[in-house]
Enzyme design. Structure first.
Site, PDB file in Angstrom:
ATOM      1  CB  SER A  96      -0.935  -0.002   1.214  1.00 48.83           C
ATOM      2  OG  SER A  96      -0.190  -0.019   2.420  1.00 48.83           O
ATOM      3  CG  ASP A 107       1.406  -3.643   9.229  1.00 48.39           C
ATOM      4  OD1 ASP A 107       1.273  -2.955  10.256  1.00 48.39           O
ATOM      5  OD2 ASP A 107       1.041  -4.831   9.146  1.00 48.39           O
ATOM      6  CG  ASP A 109       3.814  -4.268   3.281  1.00 50.33           C
ATOM      7  OD1 ASP A 109       3.874  -4.948   4.318  1.00 50.33           O
ATOM      8  OD2 ASP A 109       2.743  -3.946   2.734  1.00 50.33           O
ATOM      9  CG  ASP A 162       5.061  -6.950   7.719  1.00 52.65           C
ATOM     10  OD1 ASP A 162       5.227  -6.897   8.945  1.00 52.65           O
ATOM     11  OD2 ASP A 162       3.961  -7.222   7.192  1.00 52.65           O
ATOM     12  CE  LYS A 223      -5.615  -1.174   1.686  1.00 48.31           C
ATOM     13  NZ  LYS A 223      -4.229  -0.720   1.919  1.00 48.31           N
ATOM     14  CE1 TYR A 232      -7.156  -4.997   1.986  1.00 45.63           C
ATOM     15  CE2 TYR A 232      -6.259  -5.094   4.196  1.00 45.63           C
ATOM     16  CZ  TYR A 232      -6.129  -4.758   2.873  1.00 45.63           C
ATOM     17  OH  TYR A 232      -4.969  -4.189   2.417  1.00 45.63           O
TER      18      TYR A 232
END
Length: 746
Positions: A96, A107, A109, A162, A223, A232
């Site tokens: 995202s 989060d 990524d 992450d 989303k 989701y």
């Protein structure tokens, strides 16, 4: 919106087919888009400038950490000083954040790309892990080396990250590395390809949509919608961020000149009519001499089993939604239809955008649930243990579908709940259960998933990082037995009462073994001859409940009444009289009025009882003393409908906690019970000087006559339809030392 840029964009071909429509927006569409964008802003879906700056700072600091780490590894490998000086690693984002649709608290990524001599197993998951563990800014560090895509999860200065790792085939990683170049895939293994594909797919998506800003607004909206509707979660078998981005991007290709409000409406219109398992693709599947496996059901038998193929656009093309099962696809299609209906009403100005984002009421949609409780010794152990169990919940869904031949449908809910009252670290997940709609019910047919649950527990307990205290419990619960901690306010939300005439019953042991088929038929036969006794009990209860409340009733403790009822079935306290009378009235209204639309998913498993037990009402808050009869509590199923036979002690405790304060709930329940007689004020008003006893006799005789007629008709229908449709389940928590015989659904 008729700019030259958009005109040129409309002439360019996007996707593997021609667009459905190249029409631009009308005036109403422009207004709807403004309203949608305002709603998204008001809903807090955009982060502030301060939050954006903090993310950039965290990314910069994390980049410095990995650069220092690679230099340290290069020095340990005894490379030259020049190599140590040139050693480098870069941090890239995906998901995202790279697509530009992240929100507050999302989060981050990230992907670390390092040189060929820095490996994942030792250097990344050991050396870098230790470096991060010793940093004050890093908390909740949790490595997952055995995941499909190996990842290290942690919080850096409060921001969840992450972190993946990819070692590419070069000695020095350039700072301006073009990750879209296929050369980065030379001489790398499969986990590295999957790690690199996150960034490569995000870049390709942005290149393949006609208008990036319109795509971002529509994706942000959908989303938010998917989260509100409980679909989701890629790990659970629903839509993840990449899946949803690919679906929205395909709609953008089919409507290249559409603006966000149009794209949202067209999204639901397209995917309610999509013929799965036809794949969704943004571009043709690319073959390459590198030899990596791509999604191709013609050559790969495993690809033929995918239910909802959503293909990534970057080589090697993969199915991003391989986790989807038959049950989760059914749930998503229902939600697509819901969204399509609401968008139609929005276009006709019947409702506002807020109607599209109403939360899905999961705990009012089914009558039967599987509760998966996860416990560990401390919070750190629970974090690792919960992540492992959650990743395996999809397997439980697949196992149930396999063992019941798809006749028992599961709805895993991708939300976790915690019971703060427990001394140990705790987390729980829930799965809705229902018989497949339209399935013909045969006599004696049942769903015995005890072996399935035991197989699931066995696979989960194979966790290689297991520690003492880590445990999992699986139990079958009815809707009214849902623990109170899953509700936002700590208690079950009240709903309009729908009473029913229901026979009084004596208590039933919580650990009663399930009744065999022969015993069940015998009890059905007994119910046929117990009508008159039940009618008399009905009349007594109604007579007691309609009498004026005494002073002692207002001051009595309802919790004590509940306990007494369990110990002595013949000793009814005032609180129980109110509760049981309400239950009878609830069952009557439910039979006379249809179920609300929010419970449509569970229409085939609505309870119908006649011999005992409390009604199957949603969120019953006044059943504190109701425990079902040992002899008559087990009832059949009418038209494929579940019916409960047990009432857990935990549920009683939660209800008593709500009822107890100042006896307010008890008085309200009593007042509600007396409302039918409100027009006869002389009956309840002892100070009016009218003899209430004279009025009471004809009322009782009339009530007795109506009750007898209704009971005879009701039991006749029940007897005719009860035998071919029997399935019921006793509730028992499955601990490692117990057998899983509780999860047996008839």
């Amino acid at each position: 919106m008729g700019s030259a840029e958009e005109f040129v964009s409309s002439l360019k071909k996007y996707g593997v087919t021609k667009p459905i429509s190249t029409s631009g927006p009308m005036g109403a569409d422009l207004q709807k888009t403004k309203e949608l964008e305002k709603f998204l802003v008001d809903s807090g879906l955009y982060e502030t400038n301060e939050e954006a700056a903090k993310r950039e700072e965290v990314l910069q600091r994390l980049g410095q950490v990995v650069k220092s780490w690679v230099k340290q590894i290069t020095c340990l490998r005894r490379y030259t000083d020049q190599m140590v000086e040139d050693a480098n690693a870069v941090i890239m984002t995906f998901g995202s954040y790279r697509l530009g649709v992240h929100g507050p608290g999302a989060d981050l990524d990230t992907l670390c790309i390092g040189p060929s001599y820095v490996n994942r197993e030792e250097d990344f998951f050991f050396t870098l892990h230790n470096i991060l563990a010793n940093m004050d800014e890093v908390t909740e560090l949790h490595p997952v080396p055995d995941a499909h895509v190996p990842v290290m999860k942690f919080k850096f200065d409060g921001i969840s990250i992450d972190l993946l790792y990819a070692s590419i085939s070069c000695l020095v990683v350039p700072e301006d590395l073009d990750i879209s170049d296929i050369s980065v895939l030379h001489n790398v293994d499969e986990p590295t390809v999957r790690s690199l594909n996150g960034c490569r797919v995000a870049d390709q998506i942005l290149k393949l949509v006609p208008n990036v800003e319109h795509f971002r607004t529509a994706l942000r909206c959908l989303k938010f919608w998917a989260k509100r509707r409980g679909i989701y979660s890629n790990v659970t078998g629903f839509l993840g961020g990449v899946n949803l981005a690919l679906l929205v991007a395909r709609v953008c290709q089919l409507y290249p000149n559409a603006i966000p409000s149009m794209l949202v409406s067209r999204f639901f219109r397209v995917y309610t009519q999509w013929r799965w398992p036809n794949p969704v693709m943004l571009c043709p599947i690319e073959e390459n001499e590198l030899g990596f496996s791509v999604w191709d059901p013609r050559r790969n038998p495993r690809d033929r089993t995918h239910h909802m193929p959503i293909i990534t656009p970057a080589y090697p093309c993969m199915n991003s939604s391989y986790n989807v099962s038959t049950s989760t696809l059914r749930v998503m299609m229902e939600q697509f239809q819901y969204g399509n209906r609401i968008c139609g009403e929005i276009e006709m100005n019947k409702v506002h955008w807020s109607a599209l984002f109403e939360s899905y009421v999961f705990f009012e949609s089914y009558k039967n649930y599987l509760q998966v409780d996860i416990v560990a010794a401390d919070v750190d152990d629970l974090r690792a243990w919960k992540g492992w169990v959650e990743s395996r919940l999809r397997q439980l869904t697949l196992m149930i579908e396999r063992d019941t031949l798809g006749k028992l449908q599961c709805h895993p809910y991708p939300h976790e709940y915690m019971d703060a009252s427990r001394q140990c670290a705790h987390s729980s997940f829930f799965m809705g259960l229902q018989r497949k709609q339209g399935e013909i019910v045969q006599e004696g047919q049942q769903f015995d998933i005890r072996g399935t649950v035991e197989e699931f527990r066995h696979s989960v307990n194979m966790y290689m990082f297991w520690r003492p205290g880590m445990d999992i419990h699986v139990s079958h619960v009815r809707r009214r037995q849902i623990p109170s901690y899953v509700f936002p306010d700590g208690y079950k939300r009240p709903r309009p009462s729908r009473p029913t005439p229901q026979m009084e019953s004596s208590p039933k042991s919580f650990h009663e073994n399930e009744v065999s088929g022969a015993e069940h038929r015998e009890r059905n036969h007994k119910r046929k001859h117990d009508g008159r006794v039940g009618v008399k009990q009905n009349v007594v209860l109604k007579k007691q409940a309609s009498s004026p409340p005494a002073d002692g009733l207002a001051k009595s403790n309802p919790c004590q009444g509940s306990v007494d009822a369990v110990s002595d079935p013949h000793k009814l306290t005032n609180a129980e009289i109110v509760n049981l009378s309400n239950n009878k009235q609830d069952e009557l209204n439910r039979i006379q009025s249809p179920e609300p639309e929010c419970a449509s998913n569970s229409s085939v498993i609505t309870s119908v009882t006649s011999g005992g037990g409390s009604p199957e009402d949603v969120g019953s808050a006044s059943v504190s003393g109701c425990v079902e009869d040992n002899g008559r509590g087990v009832e059949g199923m009418i038209n494929g409908r579940f019916e409960d036979t047990t009432y857990g002690t935990d549920s009683v405790i939660h209800v008593e906690t709500v009822v107890a304060p100042k006896d307010e709930v008890l008085q309200d329940a009593l007042q509600e019970q007396l409302e039918p007689n409100a027009s006869l004020g002389s009956v309840t008003d002892s100070q009016a000087g009218i003899n209430s006893e004279n009025l009471e006799k004809p009322i009782i005789r009339h009530a007795l006559f109506v009750t007898i007629i209704f009971t005879i008709a009701f039991r006749s229908v029940l007897y005719l339809y009860a035998f071919p449709c029997n399935f019921i389940c006793n509730r028992r928590i499955l601990s490692p030392t117990s057998t899983p015989d509780a999860v047996c659904i008839r």
